[in-house]
Scaffold this active site. Sequence first.
Site, PDB file in Angstrom:
ATOM      1  N   LYS A   1       1.439 -41.760 -24.105  1.00 13.33           N
ATOM      2  CA  LYS A   1       0.760 -40.521 -23.848  1.00 13.33           C
ATOM      3  C   LYS A   1       0.580 -39.197 -22.714  1.00 13.33           C
ATOM      4  O   LYS A   1      -0.029 -38.028 -23.166  1.00 13.33           O
ATOM      5  CB  LYS A   1      -1.367 -40.252 -24.537  1.00 13.33           C
ATOM      6  CG  LYS A   1      -1.170 -41.330 -25.793  1.00 13.33           C
ATOM      7  CD  LYS A   1      -2.724 -41.593 -26.145  1.00 13.33           C
ATOM      8  CE  LYS A   1      -3.071 -43.007 -25.391  1.00 13.33           C
ATOM      9  NZ  LYS A   1      -2.509 -44.296 -26.030  1.00 13.33           N
TER      10      LYS A   1
ATOM     11  N   ALA B   1      -2.171 -44.660 -34.306  1.00 14.90           N
ATOM     12  CA  ALA B   1      -0.927 -45.284 -34.095  1.00 14.90           C
ATOM     13  C   ALA B   1       0.452 -45.321 -35.575  1.00 14.90           C
ATOM     14  O   ALA B   1       0.465 -46.272 -35.956  1.00 14.90           O
ATOM     15  CB  ALA B   1      -1.280 -46.870 -33.820  1.00 14.90           C
TER      16      ALA B   1
ATOM     17  N   GLU C   1      -9.093 -52.521 -23.210  1.00 14.37           N
ATOM     18  CA  GLU C   1      -7.940 -52.300 -22.674  1.00 14.37           C
ATOM     19  C   GLU C   1      -7.931 -53.318 -22.094  1.00 14.37           C
ATOM     20  O   GLU C   1      -9.864 -54.280 -22.314  1.00 14.37           O
ATOM     21  CB  GLU C   1      -8.307 -51.363 -21.766  1.00 14.37           C
ATOM     22  CG  GLU C   1      -8.065 -49.680 -22.520  1.00 14.37           C
ATOM     23  CD  GLU C   1      -5.795 -49.706 -22.291  1.00 14.37           C
ATOM     24  OE1 GLU C   1      -5.678 -50.791 -21.498  1.00 14.37           O
ATOM     25  OE2 GLU C   1      -5.376 -49.676 -23.185  1.00 14.37           O
TER      26      GLU C   1
ATOM     27  N   ASP D   1      -9.227 -42.111 -22.576  1.00 15.72           N
ATOM     28  CA  ASP D   1      -7.623 -41.909 -23.440  1.00 15.72           C
ATOM     29  C   ASP D   1      -7.659 -41.251 -24.638  1.00 15.72           C
ATOM     30  O   ASP D   1      -6.684 -40.297 -24.982  1.00 15.72           O
ATOM     31  CB  ASP D   1      -8.043 -43.845 -23.724  1.00 15.72           C
ATOM     32  CG  ASP D   1      -6.417 -43.987 -24.652  1.00 15.72           C
ATOM     33  OD1 ASP D   1      -5.280 -43.584 -24.145  1.00 15.72           O
ATOM     34  OD2 ASP D   1      -6.798 -44.372 -25.757  1.00 15.72           O
TER      35      ASP D   1
ATOM     36  N   LYS E   1      -5.774 -37.701 -26.353  1.00 15.77           N
ATOM     37  CA  LYS E   1      -4.775 -37.785 -27.876  1.00 15.77           C
ATOM     38  C   LYS E   1      -5.808 -36.299 -28.686  1.00 15.77           C
ATOM     39  O   LYS E   1      -5.124 -35.541 -29.529  1.00 15.77           O
ATOM     40  CB  LYS E   1      -5.962 -38.765 -28.312  1.00 15.77           C
ATOM     41  CG  LYS E   1      -5.217 -39.954 -28.123  1.00 15.77           C
ATOM     42  CD  LYS E   1      -6.181 -41.232 -29.174  1.00 15.77           C
ATOM     43  CE  LYS E   1      -5.327 -42.583 -28.428  1.00 15.77           C
ATOM     44  NZ  LYS E   1      -6.391 -43.840 -29.379  1.00 15.77           N
TER      45      LYS E   1
ATOM     46  N   GLY F   1      -3.382 -50.948 -32.141  1.00 22.39           N
ATOM     47  CA  GLY F   1      -2.614 -52.251 -32.723  1.00 22.39           C
ATOM     48  C   GLY F   1      -1.325 -52.303 -32.294  1.00 22.39           C
ATOM     49  O   GLY F   1      -0.556 -51.163 -32.465  1.00 22.39           O
TER      50      GLY F   1
END
Length: 368
Positions: free
Chosen positions: A119, A151, A207, A218, A222, A341
């Site tokens: 990202k 994802a 994580e 994170d 996004k 995933g």
Amino acid sequence: MSVQAFAPRTLPAVGHAPARVALLGTGTVGSALLARLEAWHGTALGARLQLVHVANSRGSQVPGAASDPPHPGPASTLLEARLGLRGCRIVIDATASESVADQHAHWLARGIHVVTACKLGQGGLLSRWRAIRAAQQQGAACYGDSATVGAGLPLLRCLRELQAGGDRIHAVAGVLSGSLAWLFNHYDGLRPFSGFVREARVAGLTEPDPRDDLSGEDVRRKLLILARASGIELEPDAVEVESLVPAALQAAARPWLDDALPMLDAPLRARFADARKRGGQLRHIARLDIAGLDAGSARVGLEALPAGHPLLGGQGSDNRVAIWSDRYPRQPLVVQGPGAGAQVTAAALLDDALRFAAQDAASSSTCA
Ligand SMILES: NC(=O)c1ccc[n+]([C@@H]2O[C@H](COP(=O)([O-])OP(=O)(O)OC[C@H]3O[C@@H](n4cnc5c(N)ncnc54)[C@H](OP(=O)(O)O)[C@@H]3O)[C@@H](O)[C@H]2O)c1
């Protein structure tokens, strides 16, 4: 790193040369991608992509070149030499590396397509995002970012196609973190939150250091990617992020992290009880307002959602995102599904790579 399985073999006749592919990163996502490519050997899909360079932070290799010693460092010159100068060339970034993200615009400018799960190219500094966009607009190369948010769920695609059809995006809101989705789908306000965090970590849902998820950083990246794809060019600090990590827990050294995790428990029990009292359910939400009362605002944090809210629902580590636009002004379009995933992320990377290979084979210069 073992990439023997990817030695160039006799390929099925498909009428055009395969795209030459460099893979950066052989960790969780990179390994899943290599396994997927291996499963395609001898098939028409496999014949469209030829792996010519595989690298991690320790070195790089030409697949199948048993006698070729690993070269130190993931030097871009070596990668470009192996990709060659002509034909369809693709770099797949399965790292979380700032230095690799810094190369994205350079590769695009040289006519090399970039496909990324990282990202940091589009969800970091606005200057880097602008450089990537400018390189895309100038050259004949395309940028594949389907794996960066959700994802591979069709989130960025939906935003772009709505705008291509004349819609303005009014707002975007949703659960963008698989690990935080899992935690708040399971947390019952009775058992300690830290126990759920340990369980999620053991299951590989967080994580290695769960503070990286709980800090919301994170999700900030996004939301920046979704905002910029919606036409709002935000700097990272324009997103207000509520971290779930108390300062004392943030300061805990890694060896003492497990002992310090219970610092999460009291504040989250209080938030849960408060939400329950008001008939709501806690969810970790990223929210972008483009055309509403708070136009231009972007926020990441916990919210107590009332029963029937479009962002409730979803199971396990599902992502669930609502999009309001000209054609969906009241009842939003909702995209939901497994948004994390290695398997779905690797599949999304290869979807983008195959699309660019097919485009080039059809001699199209249009980036879809
Ligand atoms: N895991 C997921 O479910 C998931 C989902 C969506 C997106 N992503 C994103 O996908 C990316 C990869 O995630 P991951 O879970 O696979 O991470 P990971 O297991 O930590 O693997 C990262 C890989 O990148 C390599 N690397 C680091 N710096 C490099 C450099 N300069 N040049 C070449 N390789 C370099 C590492 O090398 P070493 O092996 O030598 O350390 C490692 O092989 C991240 O950006 C992540 O945010 C992951």
